[in-house]
Design a protein around this motif. Structure first.
Motif, PDB file in Angstrom:
ATOM      1  N   TRP A 100       9.491 -74.644  -4.052  1.00 56.45           N
ATOM      2  CA  TRP A 100       9.880 -73.725  -2.976  1.00 56.45           C
ATOM      3  C   TRP A 100      10.167 -74.490  -1.681  1.00 56.45           C
ATOM      4  O   TRP A 100      11.100 -74.155  -0.938  1.00 56.45           O
ATOM      5  CB  TRP A 100       8.786 -72.682  -2.749  1.00 56.45           C
ATOM      6  N   MET A 101       9.366 -75.514  -1.410  1.00 58.27           N
ATOM      7  CA  MET A 101       9.599 -76.318  -0.204  1.00 58.27           C
ATOM      8  C   MET A 101      10.928 -77.058  -0.292  1.00 58.27           C
ATOM      9  O   MET A 101      11.685 -77.125   0.697  1.00 58.27           O
ATOM     10  CB  MET A 101       8.446 -77.310  -0.020  1.00 58.27           C
ATOM     11  N   LEU A 102      11.232 -77.610  -1.469  1.00 61.34           N
ATOM     12  CA  LEU A 102      12.510 -78.302  -1.636  1.00 61.34           C
ATOM     13  C   LEU A 102      13.678 -77.328  -1.534  1.00 61.34           C
ATOM     14  O   LEU A 102      14.723 -77.650  -0.952  1.00 61.34           O
ATOM     15  CB  LEU A 102      12.545 -79.022  -2.985  1.00 61.34           C
ATOM     16  N   PHE A 103      13.505 -76.142  -2.090  1.00 57.42           N
ATOM     17  CA  PHE A 103      14.549 -75.121  -1.957  1.00 57.42           C
ATOM     18  C   PHE A 103      14.819 -74.814  -0.487  1.00 57.42           C
ATOM     19  O   PHE A 103      15.974 -74.754  -0.042  1.00 57.42           O
ATOM     20  CB  PHE A 103      14.132 -73.849  -2.696  1.00 57.42           C
ATOM     21  N   GLY A 104      13.747 -74.614   0.289  1.00 64.00           N
ATOM     22  CA  GLY A 104      13.911 -74.343   1.722  1.00 64.00           C
ATOM     23  C   GLY A 104      14.573 -75.492   2.452  1.00 64.00           C
ATOM     24  O   GLY A 104      15.442 -75.283   3.314  1.00 64.00           O
ATOM     25  N   THR A 105      14.210 -76.727   2.081  1.00 65.35           N
ATOM     26  CA  THR A 105      14.791 -77.903   2.724  1.00 65.35           C
ATOM     27  C   THR A 105      16.292 -77.992   2.465  1.00 65.35           C
ATOM     28  O   THR A 105      17.100 -78.182   3.386  1.00 65.35           O
ATOM     29  CB  THR A 105      14.104 -79.181   2.221  1.00 65.35           C
ATOM     30  N   TYR A 106      16.677 -77.851   1.211  1.00 65.13           N
ATOM     31  CA  TYR A 106      18.101 -77.933   0.862  1.00 65.13           C
ATOM     32  C   TYR A 106      18.888 -76.747   1.430  1.00 65.13           C
ATOM     33  O   TYR A 106      20.060 -76.889   1.792  1.00 65.13           O
ATOM     34  CB  TYR A 106      18.278 -78.003  -0.656  1.00 65.13           C
ATOM     35  N   PHE A 107      18.251 -75.602   1.524  1.00 65.66           N
ATOM     36  CA  PHE A 107      18.918 -74.437   2.109  1.00 65.66           C
ATOM     37  C   PHE A 107      19.228 -74.687   3.585  1.00 65.66           C
ATOM     38  O   PHE A 107      20.333 -74.397   4.067  1.00 65.66           O
ATOM     39  CB  PHE A 107      18.040 -73.199   1.953  1.00 65.66           C
ATOM     40  N   VAL A 108      18.244 -75.250   4.289  1.00 65.83           N
ATOM     41  CA  VAL A 108      18.457 -75.569   5.707  1.00 65.83           C
ATOM     42  C   VAL A 108      19.531 -76.643   5.863  1.00 65.83           C
ATOM     43  O   VAL A 108      20.393 -76.570   6.756  1.00 65.83           O
ATOM     44  CB  VAL A 108      17.130 -76.023   6.349  1.00 65.83           C
ATOM     45  N   ILE A 109      19.491 -77.676   4.989  1.00 64.77           N
ATOM     46  CA  ILE A 109      20.497 -78.739   5.051  1.00 64.77           C
ATOM     47  C   ILE A 109      21.896 -78.177   4.822  1.00 64.77           C
ATOM     48  O   ILE A 109      22.860 -78.558   5.492  1.00 64.77           O
ATOM     49  CB  ILE A 109      20.177 -79.837   4.016  1.00 64.77           C
ATOM     50  N   ARG A 111      22.940 -75.152   5.493  1.00 64.84           N
ATOM     51  CA  ARG A 111      23.357 -74.416   6.691  1.00 64.84           C
ATOM     52  C   ARG A 111      23.747 -75.377   7.811  1.00 64.84           C
ATOM     53  O   ARG A 111      24.755 -75.174   8.505  1.00 64.84           O
ATOM     54  CB  ARG A 111      22.215 -73.500   7.155  1.00 64.84           C
ATOM     55  N   LEU A 112      22.938 -76.423   8.001  1.00 58.45           N
ATOM     56  CA  LEU A 112      23.227 -77.391   9.055  1.00 58.45           C
ATOM     57  C   LEU A 112      24.534 -78.128   8.777  1.00 58.45           C
ATOM     58  O   LEU A 112      25.330 -78.371   9.696  1.00 58.45           O
ATOM     59  CB  LEU A 112      22.076 -78.381   9.185  1.00 58.45           C
ATOM     60  N   SER A 113      24.760 -78.523   7.516  1.00 64.33           N
ATOM     61  CA  SER A 113      25.997 -79.226   7.178  1.00 64.33           C
ATOM     62  C   SER A 113      27.203 -78.325   7.404  1.00 64.33           C
ATOM     63  O   SER A 113      28.255 -78.784   7.867  1.00 64.33           O
ATOM     64  CB  SER A 113      25.948 -79.716   5.730  1.00 64.33           C
ATOM     65  N   GLY A 114      27.066 -77.027   7.081  1.00 58.98           N
ATOM     66  CA  GLY A 114      28.169 -76.098   7.329  1.00 58.98           C
ATOM     67  C   GLY A 114      28.466 -75.955   8.804  1.00 58.98           C
ATOM     68  O   GLY A 114      29.634 -75.970   9.217  1.00 58.98           O
ATOM     69  N   ASP A 115      27.406 -75.844   9.622  1.00 56.96           N
ATOM     70  CA  ASP A 115      27.606 -75.740  11.075  1.00 56.96           C
ATOM     71  C   ASP A 115      28.207 -77.027  11.636  1.00 56.96           C
ATOM     72  O   ASP A 115      29.060 -76.989  12.542  1.00 56.96           O
ATOM     73  CB  ASP A 115      26.274 -75.443  11.762  1.00 56.96           C
ATOM     74  N   THR A 116      27.757 -78.172  11.088  1.00 56.04           N
ATOM     75  CA  THR A 116      28.276 -79.453  11.557  1.00 56.04           C
ATOM     76  C   THR A 116      29.753 -79.596  11.239  1.00 56.04           C
ATOM     77  O   THR A 116      30.555 -80.024  12.085  1.00 56.04           O
ATOM     78  CB  THR A 116      27.492 -80.611  10.906  1.00 56.04           C
ATOM     79  N   CYS A 117      30.141 -79.227  10.022  1.00 58.74           N
ATOM     80  CA  CYS A 117      31.552 -79.314   9.641  1.00 58.74           C
ATOM     81  C   CYS A 117      32.405 -78.371  10.488  1.00 58.74           C
ATOM     82  O   CYS A 117      33.531 -78.713  10.854  1.00 58.74           O
ATOM     83  CB  CYS A 117      31.713 -78.988   8.157  1.00 58.74           C
ATOM     84  N   THR A 118      31.862 -77.204  10.808  1.00 55.76           N
ATOM     85  CA  THR A 118      32.590 -76.273  11.676  1.00 55.76           C
ATOM     86  C   THR A 118      32.766 -76.872  13.072  1.00 55.76           C
ATOM     87  O   THR A 118      33.838 -76.762  13.683  1.00 55.76           O
ATOM     88  CB  THR A 118      31.833 -74.938  11.780  1.00 55.76           C
ATOM     89  N   ALA A 119      31.706 -77.529  13.563  1.00 60.34           N
ATOM     90  CA  ALA A 119      31.799 -78.176  14.882  1.00 60.34           C
ATOM     91  C   ALA A 119      32.816 -79.315  14.861  1.00 60.34           C
ATOM     92  O   ALA A 119      33.567 -79.505  15.834  1.00 60.34           O
ATOM     93  CB  ALA A 119      30.423 -78.704  15.297  1.00 60.34           C
ATOM     94  N   LEU A 120      32.868 -80.071  13.765  1.00 59.19           N
ATOM     95  CA  LEU A 120      33.847 -81.153  13.648  1.00 59.19           C
ATOM     96  C   LEU A 120      35.272 -80.592  13.632  1.00 59.19           C
ATOM     97  O   LEU A 120      36.180 -81.164  14.244  1.00 59.19           O
ATOM     98  CB  LEU A 120      33.596 -81.956  12.369  1.00 59.19           C
ATOM     99  N   GLN A 121      35.460 -79.483  12.926  1.00 56.06           N
ATOM    100  CA  GLN A 121      36.773 -78.842  12.884  1.00 56.06           C
ATOM    101  C   GLN A 121      37.186 -78.355  14.268  1.00 56.06           C
ATOM    102  O   GLN A 121      38.332 -78.541  14.689  1.00 56.06           O
ATOM    103  CB  GLN A 121      36.733 -77.671  11.891  1.00 56.06           C
ATOM    104  N   ASP A 122      36.246 -77.752  14.988  1.00 52.79           N
ATOM    105  CA  ASP A 122      36.545 -77.268  16.342  1.00 52.79           C
ATOM    106  C   ASP A 122      36.851 -78.429  17.274  1.00 52.79           C
ATOM    107  O   ASP A 122      37.733 -78.322  18.144  1.00 52.79           O
ATOM    108  CB  ASP A 122      35.361 -76.456  16.882  1.00 52.79           C
ATOM    109  N   PHE A 123      36.128 -79.548  17.105  1.00 47.81           N
ATOM    110  CA  PHE A 123      36.360 -80.708  17.964  1.00 47.81           C
ATOM    111  C   PHE A 123      37.743 -81.289  17.713  1.00 47.81           C
ATOM    112  O   PHE A 123      38.431 -81.696  18.662  1.00 47.81           O
ATOM    113  CB  PHE A 123      35.300 -81.777  17.695  1.00 47.81           C
ATOM    114  N   ARG A 124      38.154 -81.328  16.452  1.00 45.91           N
ATOM    115  CA  ARG A 124      39.478 -81.867  16.148  1.00 45.91           C
ATOM    116  C   ARG A 124      40.575 -81.012  16.768  1.00 45.91           C
ATOM    117  O   ARG A 124      41.614 -81.526  17.196  1.00 45.91           O
ATOM    118  CB  ARG A 124      39.659 -81.951  14.632  1.00 45.91           C
TER     119      ARG A 124
END
Length: 324
Positions: A100-109, A111-124
């Motif tokens: 369950w802890m690993l599931f939560g960790t990967y779930f957060v990662i 979400r963070l990776s999706g937000d990061t990629c969106t920020a990179l797209q907006d920056f470009r």
């Protein structure tokens, strides 16, 4: 910058020496800064690599142990080895919590990776108004744009002056002399457009080669034929045209640096080659961890309930008949 510094020192001019010293010190500062950035990037890369290896080992070990203990729990439960079953139940509960802890960790990662990629797209698309602008130096580099414009203006005027001298030489004594390519558009933009040069023009760095055939082999000016230049004059021309060509060679890199093109290209590469696969793989992992966690919880809960029911049956439902 080092090449230009060496050439300016060889010219023997006082102003040239001052400019050479400035270029040499600036080059050293840039080299030191580049080395520091490289070391920091390597440190961050090594740290990220260690974290990824730890996550990989922890995830693989947890999945392997979970499957192994779940199989063993089922086998020993059917065979009714109660003490072994009790131990396996405890171990499986621990592994279930880790899952369950690993599931939560990967779930957060994910979400963070999706937000990061969106920020990179907006920056470009809009680097001037973006959440990443706070941690990136692109806004600071915009102020250097005026300096680059001054450089463009200076080079444009120098090359025009050279072509003016060439026109005089062509009219008087050197009719076959070629004009120098001016890679900058006119004012007010002074854009670098080397592909727009006339077909028969040459780069300013090749101008000394063009003059070589019109240079006297004898150093004495009096012995030079009409239409030829002396070696000393040739050396002065070479000393000035070579730094200009060096500046022109590095101009696209300076322009990309000021426009933060290096960062934009890196973000584009990440968006094209990494964002979608990363999101897909992480989603696959956390969904798998979710299913494994649910399966482990159902299995362990079932065997926990079964062992409690058997223990209750043995302790409470069968009582000895004591005769008075």
């Amino acid at each position: 910058m080092r090449k230009i510094s060496i050439i300016l020192k060889q010219s023997g001019n006082i102003d040239g020496d001052q400019a050479a010293n400035f270029l040499a010190s600036s080059s050293d500062k840039l080299s030191y800064a580049a080395t520091s950035i490289k070391k920091q990037a390597q440190t961050n890369r090594n740290l990220a690599g260690k974290v990824l290896r730890i996550m990989y080992i922890l995830t693989s070990t947890t999945i392997g142990l979970s499957l192994g203990f779940a199989t063993a729990l089922t086998v020993f439960g059917v065979l009714r080895f109660r003490r072994v079953v009790y131990t396996l139940v405890i171990l499986c509960w621990i592994l279930t919590i880790i899952c369950w802890m690993l599931f939560g960790t990967y779930f957060v990662i994910e979400r963070l990776s999706g937000d990061t990629c969106t920020a990179l797209q907006d920056f470009r698309q809009n680097p001037d108004n973006n959440s990443l602008s706070i941690i990136l130096p692109c806004n600071e580099l915009l102020s250097v744009g005026t300096v680059l414009t001054d450089v463009s203006t200076g080079l444009f005027e120098v090359i025009n002056q050279v072509n003016s001298e060439i026109s005089t030489l062509r009219a008087n004594s050197l009719p076959g002399l070629k004009y120098v390519c001016n890679p900058f558009s006119g004012p007010p933009d002074f854009r670098y457009q080397p592909k727009d040069c006339p077909a028969h023009s040459i780069p300013i760095g090749d101008f000394p080669k063009e003059l070589k055939m019109f240079t006297c082999s004898d150093t004495g000016e009096a012995k030079c034929k009409e239409g030829f230049i002396t070696i000393s004059e040739y050396n002065v021309i070479e000393a000035y045209t070579t730094p200009v060509q060096n500046l022109l060679d590095t101009y696209p890199e300076m322009e990309n640096l000021v426009n933060c093109q290096l960062v934009k290209d890196a973000f584009s590469d990440i968006l094209v080659h990494y964002c979608k696969p990363l999101k897909k793989h992480i989603k696959t992992i956390y969904v798998s961890m979710l299913l494994l966690s649910i399966a482990m919880m159902v299995l362990v809960s079932t065997w926990t309930s079964t062992t409690r029911h058997e223990q209750h049956f043995l302790n409470g439902s069968v009582k000895p008949n004591i005769e008075q």
